[in-house]
Design a protein around this motif. Structure first.
Motif, mmCIF file in Angstrom:
data_model
loop_
_atom_site.group_PDB
_atom_site.id
_atom_site.type_symbol
_atom_site.label_atom_id
_atom_site.label_comp_id
_atom_site.label_asym_id
_atom_site.label_seq_id
_atom_site.Cartn_x
_atom_site.Cartn_y
_atom_site.Cartn_z
ATOM 1 N N UNK A 101 0.967 -1.360 -0.049
ATOM 2 C CA UNK A 101 0.014 -0.040 0.141
ATOM 3 C C UNK A 101 0.625 1.344 0.238
ATOM 4 N N UNK A 102 0.404 2.100 -0.368
ATOM 5 C CA UNK A 102 1.012 3.291 -0.244
ATOM 6 C C UNK A 102 0.665 4.394 0.799
ATOM 7 N N UNK A 103 -0.156 4.279 1.709
ATOM 8 C CA UNK A 103 -0.458 4.955 2.770
ATOM 9 C C UNK A 103 -1.173 4.137 3.746
ATOM 10 N N UNK A 104 -1.622 4.754 4.939
ATOM 11 C CA UNK A 104 -2.291 4.082 5.951
ATOM 12 C C UNK A 104 -3.511 3.303 5.528
ATOM 13 N N UNK A 105 -4.010 2.549 6.356
ATOM 14 C CA UNK A 105 -5.396 1.753 6.027
ATOM 15 C C UNK A 105 -6.024 1.798 7.550
ATOM 16 N N UNK A 106 -7.141 2.672 7.355
ATOM 17 C CA UNK A 106 -8.155 2.932 8.657
ATOM 18 C C UNK A 106 -9.332 2.256 8.529
ATOM 19 N N UNK A 107 -9.886 2.051 7.216
ATOM 20 C CA UNK A 107 -11.079 1.299 7.232
ATOM 21 C C UNK A 107 -11.315 0.641 5.784
ATOM 22 N N UNK A 108 -12.425 0.165 5.499
ATOM 23 C CA UNK A 108 -12.529 -0.690 4.162
ATOM 24 C C UNK A 108 -12.260 -0.126 2.955
ATOM 25 N N UNK A 109 -12.755 1.253 2.897
ATOM 26 C CA UNK A 109 -12.398 2.240 1.634
ATOM 27 C C UNK A 109 -10.888 2.188 1.428
ATOM 28 N N UNK A 129 -17.384 -8.895 6.911
ATOM 29 C CA UNK A 129 -16.490 -9.106 8.001
ATOM 30 C C UNK A 129 -14.692 -8.994 7.508
ATOM 31 N N UNK A 130 -14.500 -9.131 6.512
ATOM 32 C CA UNK A 130 -12.987 -9.439 5.754
ATOM 33 C C UNK A 130 -13.004 -9.365 4.269
ATOM 34 N N UNK A 131 -11.868 -8.895 3.969
ATOM 35 C CA UNK A 131 -11.405 -9.030 2.562
ATOM 36 C C UNK A 131 -10.235 -9.781 2.410
ATOM 37 N N UNK A 132 -9.958 -10.625 1.381
ATOM 38 C CA UNK A 132 -8.635 -11.102 1.118
ATOM 39 C C UNK A 132 -8.252 -10.800 -0.204
ATOM 40 N N UNK A 133 -6.980 -10.629 -0.361
ATOM 41 C CA UNK A 133 -6.054 -10.417 -1.566
ATOM 42 C C UNK A 133 -4.873 -11.233 -1.592
ATOM 43 N N UNK A 134 -4.408 -11.573 -2.918
ATOM 44 C CA UNK A 134 -3.116 -12.333 -3.316
ATOM 45 C C UNK A 134 -2.159 -11.062 -3.588
ATOM 46 N N UNK A 135 -0.993 -10.952 -3.019
ATOM 47 C CA UNK A 135 -0.019 -10.103 -3.353
ATOM 48 C C UNK A 135 1.202 -10.932 -3.434
ATOM 49 N N UNK A 136 1.783 -11.398 -4.608
ATOM 50 C CA UNK A 136 2.659 -12.327 -4.969
ATOM 51 C C UNK A 136 2.372 -13.659 -4.161
ATOM 52 N N UNK A 137 3.201 -13.910 -3.355
ATOM 53 C CA UNK A 137 3.176 -15.266 -2.528
ATOM 54 C C UNK A 137 2.398 -14.965 -1.068
ATOM 55 N N UNK A 138 1.856 -13.741 -0.761
ATOM 56 C CA UNK A 138 1.434 -13.526 0.462
ATOM 57 C C UNK A 138 -0.132 -13.435 0.394
ATOM 58 N N UNK A 146 -18.078 -3.653 12.691
ATOM 59 C CA UNK A 146 -19.308 -3.236 12.222
ATOM 60 C C UNK A 146 -19.257 -1.960 11.407
ATOM 61 N N UNK A 147 -18.670 -0.902 11.854
ATOM 62 C CA UNK A 147 -18.686 0.344 11.095
ATOM 63 C C UNK A 147 -17.625 0.469 10.059
ATOM 64 N N UNK A 148 -17.081 -0.672 9.583
ATOM 65 C CA UNK A 148 -15.910 -0.932 8.623
ATOM 66 C C UNK A 148 -14.602 -0.440 8.954
ATOM 67 N N UNK A 149 -14.276 0.147 10.240
ATOM 68 C CA UNK A 149 -13.221 0.629 10.563
ATOM 69 C C UNK A 149 -12.308 -0.603 10.628
ATOM 70 N N UNK A 150 -10.984 -0.476 10.684
ATOM 71 C CA UNK A 150 -10.072 -1.428 10.299
ATOM 72 C C UNK A 150 -10.023 -2.349 12.057
ATOM 73 N N UNK A 151 -9.847 -3.647 12.117
ATOM 74 C CA UNK A 151 -9.434 -4.319 13.394
ATOM 75 C C UNK A 151 -7.848 -4.355 13.104
ATOM 76 N N UNK A 152 -7.657 -5.351 12.037
ATOM 77 C CA UNK A 152 -6.212 -5.608 11.777
ATOM 78 C C UNK A 152 -6.106 -6.093 10.255
ATOM 79 N N UNK A 153 -4.774 -5.943 10.017
ATOM 80 C CA UNK A 153 -4.390 -6.482 8.692
ATOM 81 C C UNK A 153 -3.612 -7.653 8.813
ATOM 82 N N UNK A 154 -3.841 -8.634 8.059
ATOM 83 C CA UNK A 154 -2.975 -10.084 8.408
ATOM 84 C C UNK A 154 -2.100 -10.318 6.982
ATOM 85 N N UNK A 155 -1.086 -10.842 7.112
ATOM 86 C CA UNK A 155 -0.029 -11.128 5.946
ATOM 87 C C UNK A 155 0.330 -12.611 6.384
#
Length: 174
Positions: A101-109, A129-138, A146-155
């Motif tokens: 990413x190029x910046x902070x992630x505070x919410x789903x948007x 509840x969550x979204x998943x992406x593949x970025x290379x092998x990660x 509930x309000x779409x603010x970020x709980x955490x990001x996993x890698x």
């Protein structure tokens, strides 16, 4: 410590000298994990609360079954890294850069803007509840409140079944 310095260790064990040095610096000793973990099964965690980071280790028997062959022969394989967006009672929020990413992630948007269209979204009763992406092998996951603010990001190391499914879809097979 920045998250990008940890990503190369995904799939490696405590036998990797770089990961071993990091764990020693954090005061984490794989040999002190619970009995089941010592027998090669289960999961262990290393909480770096001052950094807002948590490391998850899958033990070799379970790792091979779920993810495939680890990068080396140790017993505790780093399978996931979690970074928390908000502080908690014992844990600070992660404030460093977020890989892919190029910046902070505070919410789903923010997550959608930074990571693009997810390959999988978990939604129940109209709530994302969550979204998943593949970025290379990660595999990157963003988990929301509930309000779409970020709980955490996993890698994470992607599960074998996830890789197989994405390969089928990429080749046009269901």
């Amino acid at each position: 410590m920045e998250l990008s310095a940890l990503l190369p260790f995904l799939g490696h064990s405590e036998q990797d000298s770089g990961l071993s040095d990091l764990l020693t610096t954090a005061g984490f000793d794989v040999s002190l994990m619970p009995g089941r973990a010592q027998r090669g099964g289960g999961t262990g965690h290393c909480e770096l609360n001052a950094l807002g980071i948590e490391l998850a280790f899958q033990f070799h028997t379970d790792y091979k079954h779920s993810y495939g062959v680890p990068m080396d022969g140790g017993k505790a394989i780093l399978s996931a890294i979690f970074v928390y967006g908000q502080p908690a009672k014992k844990r600070k929020a992660y404030v460093g850069p977020i890989p892919f990413s190029s910046g902070p992630i505070h919410d789903r948007d923010d997550a959608l803007r930074e990571f693009g269209v997810p390959y999988h979204t978990e939604e129940e009763d109209g709530e994302i509840d969550w979204d998943h992406w593949m970025k290379g092998n990660v595999q990157v996951g963003a988990f929301y409140r509930e309000d779409t603010s970020l709980k955490y990001v996993s890698f994470t190391v992607p599960l074998k079944t996830t890789v197989e499914k994405l390969n089928r879809l990429a080749s046009g097979r269901p």
